[in-house]
Scaffold this motif. Structure first.
Motif, PDB file in Angstrom:
ATOM      1  N   ASN A   1     -10.157  25.974  21.145  1.00 44.84           N
ATOM      2  CA  ASN A   1     -10.700  24.903  21.891  1.00 44.84           C
ATOM      3  C   ASN A   1     -11.876  25.280  22.532  1.00 44.84           C
ATOM      4  OD1 ASN A   1     -10.565  23.562  24.963  1.00 44.84           O
ATOM      5  ND2 ASN A   1      -9.380  22.396  23.370  1.00 44.84           N
ATOM      6  N   LYS A   2     -13.232  24.854  21.489  1.00 41.85           N
ATOM      7  CA  LYS A   2     -14.468  25.355  22.040  1.00 41.85           C
ATOM      8  C   LYS A   2     -14.967  24.598  23.353  1.00 41.85           C
ATOM      9  CE  LYS A   2     -15.241  27.894  18.403  1.00 41.85           C
ATOM     10  NZ  LYS A   2     -13.795  28.807  18.166  1.00 41.85           N
ATOM     11  N   ILE A   3     -15.608  25.453  24.022  1.00 39.43           N
ATOM     12  CA  ILE A   3     -15.995  25.010  25.346  1.00 39.43           C
ATOM     13  C   ILE A   3     -17.838  24.365  24.819  1.00 39.43           C
ATOM     14  CG2 ILE A   3     -16.897  27.417  26.214  1.00 39.43           C
ATOM     15  CD1 ILE A   3     -16.045  26.021  28.783  1.00 39.43           C
ATOM     16  N   GLN A   4     -18.251  23.625  25.308  1.00 43.56           N
ATOM     17  CA  GLN A   4     -19.361  22.878  25.112  1.00 43.56           C
ATOM     18  C   GLN A   4     -20.581  23.603  26.055  1.00 43.56           C
ATOM     19  OE1 GLN A   4     -20.247  20.909  22.407  1.00 43.56           O
ATOM     20  NE2 GLN A   4     -18.221  21.414  21.983  1.00 43.56           N
ATOM     21  N   ALA A   5     -21.502  24.253  25.357  1.00 48.69           N
ATOM     22  CA  ALA A   5     -22.933  24.672  26.227  1.00 48.69           C
ATOM     23  C   ALA A   5     -23.879  24.004  25.622  1.00 48.69           C
ATOM     24  CB  ALA A   5     -22.934  26.403  26.142  1.00 48.69           C
TER      25      ALA A   5
ATOM     26  N   ILE B   1     -25.961  30.985  30.499  1.00 44.50           N
ATOM     27  CA  ILE B   1     -25.507  29.949  29.726  1.00 44.50           C
ATOM     28  C   ILE B   1     -25.363  28.825  30.814  1.00 44.50           C
ATOM     29  CG2 ILE B   1     -23.288  30.948  30.580  1.00 44.50           C
ATOM     30  CD1 ILE B   1     -22.283  29.890  27.665  1.00 44.50           C
ATOM     31  N   LYS B   2     -25.661  27.618  30.054  1.00 47.25           N
ATOM     32  CA  LYS B   2     -25.342  26.160  30.794  1.00 47.25           C
ATOM     33  C   LYS B   2     -24.617  25.343  30.046  1.00 47.25           C
ATOM     34  CE  LYS B   2     -27.917  22.425  32.819  1.00 47.25           C
ATOM     35  NZ  LYS B   2     -26.588  21.654  33.007  1.00 47.25           N
ATOM     36  N   LEU B   3     -23.213  25.405  30.631  1.00 37.74           N
ATOM     37  CA  LEU B   3     -22.115  24.432  30.284  1.00 37.74           C
ATOM     38  C   LEU B   3     -22.647  23.141  30.616  1.00 37.74           C
ATOM     39  CD1 LEU B   3     -19.128  26.435  31.005  1.00 37.74           C
ATOM     40  CD2 LEU B   3     -20.469  26.409  29.114  1.00 37.74           C
ATOM     41  N   LYS B   4     -22.127  22.164  29.953  1.00 38.43           N
ATOM     42  CA  LYS B   4     -22.488  20.699  30.216  1.00 38.43           C
ATOM     43  C   LYS B   4     -21.747  20.193  31.292  1.00 38.43           C
ATOM     44  CE  LYS B   4     -23.198  19.045  25.399  1.00 38.43           C
ATOM     45  NZ  LYS B   4     -22.755  18.485  24.076  1.00 38.43           N
ATOM     46  N   ASN B   5     -22.902  19.576  32.095  1.00 38.69           N
ATOM     47  CA  ASN B   5     -22.338  19.190  33.688  1.00 38.69           C
ATOM     48  C   ASN B   5     -22.310  20.446  34.443  1.00 38.69           C
ATOM     49  OD1 ASN B   5     -22.624  16.297  32.696  1.00 38.69           O
ATOM     50  ND2 ASN B   5     -20.236  16.438  32.297  1.00 38.69           N
ATOM     51  N   LYS B   6     -22.633  21.391  34.254  1.00 35.76           N
ATOM     52  CA  LYS B   6     -22.603  22.657  35.018  1.00 35.76           C
ATOM     53  C   LYS B   6     -23.786  23.344  35.385  1.00 35.76           C
ATOM     54  CE  LYS B   6     -17.850  22.983  35.092  1.00 35.76           C
ATOM     55  NZ  LYS B   6     -17.073  23.256  36.308  1.00 35.76           N
ATOM     56  N   PRO B   7     -24.159  24.120  36.382  1.00 36.44           N
ATOM     57  CA  PRO B   7     -25.519  24.703  36.604  1.00 36.44           C
ATOM     58  C   PRO B   7     -25.472  25.915  35.550  1.00 36.44           C
ATOM     59  CG  PRO B   7     -23.965  25.124  38.482  1.00 36.44           C
ATOM     60  CD  PRO B   7     -23.275  24.122  37.546  1.00 36.44           C
ATOM     61  N   THR B   8     -26.735  26.378  35.339  1.00 34.60           N
ATOM     62  CA  THR B   8     -26.834  27.473  34.416  1.00 34.60           C
ATOM     63  C   THR B   8     -26.287  28.850  35.120  1.00 34.60           C
ATOM     64  OG1 THR B   8     -28.782  26.648  33.616  1.00 34.60           O
ATOM     65  CG2 THR B   8     -28.465  29.094  33.132  1.00 34.60           C
ATOM     66  N   GLU B   9     -25.348  29.604  34.335  1.00 32.54           N
ATOM     67  CA  GLU B   9     -25.166  30.761  34.925  1.00 32.54           C
ATOM     68  C   GLU B   9     -25.699  32.027  34.295  1.00 32.54           C
ATOM     69  OE1 GLU B   9     -20.793  31.243  35.358  1.00 32.54           O
ATOM     70  OE2 GLU B   9     -20.604  29.506  34.489  1.00 32.54           O
TER      71      GLU B   9
ATOM     72  N   ASP C   1      -8.703   9.158  27.648  1.00 37.80           N
ATOM     73  CA  ASP C   1      -9.543   9.759  27.093  1.00 37.80           C
ATOM     74  C   ASP C   1     -10.205   9.593  25.751  1.00 37.80           C
ATOM     75  OD1 ASP C   1     -10.801  12.342  26.272  1.00 37.80           O
ATOM     76  OD2 ASP C   1      -8.759  13.423  25.915  1.00 37.80           O
ATOM     77  N   ASP C   2     -11.491   9.189  25.614  1.00 35.68           N
ATOM     78  CA  ASP C   2     -12.383   8.796  24.706  1.00 35.68           C
ATOM     79  C   ASP C   2     -13.070  10.492  23.912  1.00 35.68           C
ATOM     80  OD1 ASP C   2     -14.334   8.880  26.429  1.00 35.68           O
ATOM     81  OD2 ASP C   2     -15.027   6.918  26.080  1.00 35.68           O
ATOM     82  N   GLY C   3     -12.901  11.256  24.553  1.00 38.28           N
ATOM     83  CA  GLY C   3     -13.501  12.363  24.258  1.00 38.28           C
ATOM     84  C   GLY C   3     -15.089  12.512  24.430  1.00 38.28           C
ATOM     85  N   SER C   4     -15.535  11.478  25.025  1.00 41.85           N
ATOM     86  CA  SER C   4     -16.877  11.466  25.292  1.00 41.85           C
ATOM     87  C   SER C   4     -17.441  12.131  26.445  1.00 41.85           C
ATOM     88  CB  SER C   4     -17.568   9.949  25.435  1.00 41.85           C
ATOM     89  OG  SER C   4     -16.956   9.303  26.500  1.00 41.85           O
ATOM     90  N   VAL C   5     -16.881  12.377  27.509  1.00 43.68           N
ATOM     91  CA  VAL C   5     -17.049  12.978  28.665  1.00 43.68           C
ATOM     92  C   VAL C   5     -16.121  14.089  28.920  1.00 43.68           C
ATOM     93  CG1 VAL C   5     -17.303  12.542  31.177  1.00 43.68           C
ATOM     94  CG2 VAL C   5     -17.606  10.629  29.411  1.00 43.68           C
ATOM     95  N   PRO C   6     -17.147  15.267  29.189  1.00 39.63           N
ATOM     96  CA  PRO C   6     -16.185  16.396  29.611  1.00 39.63           C
ATOM     97  C   PRO C   6     -15.139  16.157  30.918  1.00 39.63           C
ATOM     98  CG  PRO C   6     -18.488  16.900  29.424  1.00 39.63           C
ATOM     99  CD  PRO C   6     -18.186  15.573  29.440  1.00 39.63           C
ATOM    100  N   LYS C   7     -13.950  16.796  30.745  1.00 36.98           N
ATOM    101  CA  LYS C   7     -13.148  16.394  31.686  1.00 36.98           C
ATOM    102  C   LYS C   7     -13.128  17.188  32.853  1.00 36.98           C
ATOM    103  CE  LYS C   7      -9.937  15.540  27.779  1.00 36.98           C
ATOM    104  NZ  LYS C   7     -10.620  16.208  26.944  1.00 36.98           N
ATOM    105  N   ILE C   8     -13.201  16.516  33.999  1.00 40.31           N
ATOM    106  CA  ILE C   8     -13.457  17.303  35.412  1.00 40.31           C
ATOM    107  C   ILE C   8     -12.297  16.686  36.038  1.00 40.31           C
ATOM    108  CG2 ILE C   8     -14.732  17.882  37.318  1.00 40.31           C
ATOM    109  CD1 ILE C   8     -17.398  17.360  35.629  1.00 40.31           C
ATOM    110  N   VAL C   9     -11.245  17.441  36.449  1.00 39.89           N
ATOM    111  CA  VAL C   9     -10.172  16.850  37.155  1.00 39.89           C
ATOM    112  C   VAL C   9     -10.162  17.421  38.579  1.00 39.89           C
ATOM    113  CG1 VAL C   9      -7.607  16.921  37.202  1.00 39.89           C
ATOM    114  CG2 VAL C   9      -8.799  17.024  34.879  1.00 39.89           C
ATOM    115  N   GLU C  10     -10.132  16.474  39.504  1.00 37.94           N
ATOM    116  CA  GLU C  10      -9.953  16.995  40.868  1.00 37.94           C
ATOM    117  C   GLU C  10      -8.513  16.755  41.357  1.00 37.94           C
ATOM    118  OE1 GLU C  10     -12.303  18.298  42.675  1.00 37.94           O
ATOM    119  OE2 GLU C  10     -14.050  17.712  41.491  1.00 37.94           O
TER     120      GLU C  10
END
Lengths: 319, 201
Positions: A63-67, A83-91, B95-104
């Protein structure tokens, strides 16, 4: 329509997904449910979970994580992974200054297995062959930039990229007088063998004279167009050709570095006419060598947020 | 709304609410019965399709036996229906796979899932079985959060993960259960190898 009462239990039974045993711990979860949990883990937790056992490692890596961006900076005196993951700050993870670079290699090995990179930049010392510590495997990277390296590392990355879905490869070898240029000439053959996708691009800045002549000589039986700064060769797919372009920096005096060459190889549609596209020569040369034209970087563009060198603007209708 | 006030009614423990809204009756595998509103049921794609197919009237609900959910026990089902009642009417994530899932995890859900690990894993299984997308999301997120700040050794304890050796032993046991002769053949092969024989046959 009402169903018979007697059928109700049967109906719910039929909804079973096959395993009527309850899950009371992680091991009883199906692979699908484990993956749902893993994809909600942060990078650090995934890296640690894959250390627990071979089966968890396989699961986590599936389950690859996207960077969007990562950089491996490997030098004897300092090594850092950013590394900067999508929607996350650079670590950033840096080894203490002077600590042997080999301590960061297991992290790099894990990241290469676990992460799918939009852009991966590697800067490593020409004095160390840090890829000796890597076990190999497929790279998942769209845009691969190698800023500096030893020749051994260079060959490691070229080989690793052979089987990947990389769209753009950039090697900055202008400081490497021993750059194995003969290996570079094998790239078109790899693309021909694999029927590489249109727009697949290889950029290299190298200290070497006679590039175009070498290319012409190697692919003499495939040349379809031959001019001073552009050669097109046919591939085994009639719809695709490979263009080799030599970038000329007209504004510079290269008396002291007269063999500096900017080279772009790219898979293009065979029917593409020269007047139909914009070669964007300055743009890709600036991506290879940002310092050659400072004004380029005075604009709002950001090298890591730009479309990247794989997104050339063909004035060409795909239909 | 607190967990305690969620309108799921365990028939064994509380009175049946008298409302004109459509309710359905469900029974767990340990014979606990629950009344769940039609709107809450919509959170479960599986149950929603089931009740639609049945076409029950209010009279049917009262006169016919409760719908049996054979694979889920009362304790878990109560949590499931409490969650569905609390979140009834909410949009179901797609879940259309387009947005990374951020679950609160909302506060209500966090309290609801303040349970032992065994029950939490049952809840995940039930959410998947009943196809309750958001409950599955938050319960998986809760399990994911359990890994935070742990070392690999601690993760093994938290998730009861087998070591590679235990994994191998389990695989061998499973193979032997399927084919007891396979192990004998393997041992015989190993013995012949030790004795220097090149050919098994």
């Amino acid at each position: 329509m009402n169903a018979d009462v007697e059928n109700l239990t049967e109906k719910t039974d039929n909804l079973s997904i096959g395993d009527s045993n309850y899950s009371t711990n992680w091991n009883n979860l199906s692979g699908k449910l484990k993956l749902q949990c893993i994809e909600k883990m942060e990078l650090k937790e995934r890296l640690l979970l894959r250390c627990t056992s071979k089966s968890e490692k396989t699961l986590v890596d599936s389950n690859k994580i996207q960077a969007s961006f990562a950089e491996f900076f490997i030098f004897p005196e300092q090594s850092t992974v950013s590394i900067k993951l999508k929607n996350k700050p650079t670590e950033h993870l840096a080894l203490p200054r002077g600590k042997n670079y080999k301590f960061i290699v297991p992290l790099i090995e894990s990241l290469l297995q676990l992460v799918s990179f939009d852009q991966l930049v590697i800067r490593s010392s020409e004095k160390i062959d840090f890829t000796d510590e890597l076990s190999g495997g497929q790279l998942h990277v769209k845009c691969f930039w190698h800023e500096s390296c030893s020749n051994k590392d260079l060959m490691y990355w070229l080989n690793a990229l052979k089987s990947s879905e990389v769209e753009t490869i950039k090697f900055d070898a202008d400081l490497n007088e021993n750059f194995p240029f003969d290996k570079l000439l094998k790239v078109p053959n790899i693309w021909i063998d694999k029927d590489a996708e249109i727009k697949k691009t290889f950029l290299v800045q190298v200290l070497k004279d006679g590039t175009m002549d070498d290319f012409k000589k190697t692919f003499s039986d495939r040349i379809v167009c031959n001019s001073e700064n552009l050669i097109r060769i046919r591939t085994d797919n009639p719809a695709k050709q490979i263009a080799l372009e030599l970038g000329i920096d007209e504004g510079e005096d290269y008396d002291d570095i007269d063999a500096l060459q900017y080279i772009r190889m790219m898979v293009i549609p065979s029917e593409l006419q020269e007047e139909e596209y914009d070669w964007n020569t300055n743009k890709w040369m600036n991506l290879l060598d940002p310092e050659r034209d400072i004004s380029y970087w005075d604009s709002d563009s950001d090298v890591y947020d730009s479309d990247g060198p794989g997104e050339w603007e063909f004035d060409y209708d795909d239909d | 709304m607190s967990v305690e006030n969620a309108p799921v009614v365990d028939v064994d423990e509380a009175a049946i609410p008298v409302e004109k809204k459509m309710y359905y009756r469900f029974e767990s595998n340990d014979k606990k019965e629950f009344r769940v509103s039609e709107l809450a049921i919509q959170q479960s794609e599986t149950l929603n399709r089931l009740v639609e197919a049945m076409g029950y009237t209010s009279e049917d609900v009262e006169n016919k036996p409760a719908i049996a959910i054979e694979n889920i026990d009362g304790k878990t089902l109560k949590l499931v229906f409490q969650w569905c009642e609390h979140h009834k009417g909410e949009a179901i994530p797609v879940d259309d796979g387009s947005v990374p899932k951020i679950v609160e995890i909302p506060e209500f859900d966090a309290k609801l899932m303040d349970i032992d690990n065994g029950l939490l894993f049952k809840l995940i299984w039930a959410a998947d079985y009943l196809n309750i997308v958001q409950l599955l999301n938050v319960s998986c997120k809760k399990v994911a959060n359990m890994a935070q700040g742990k070392t690999p050794a601690q993760l093994r304890r938290v998730y009861l993960l087998p070591s590679d050796e235990e994994d191998e032993a389990a695989k061998r046991a499973a193979q032997e259960a399927q084919d007891p002769r396979a192990r004998e053949v393997e041992e015989e092969f190993e013995e012949r190898k030790r004795q220097g024989g090149n050919s098994f046959f």
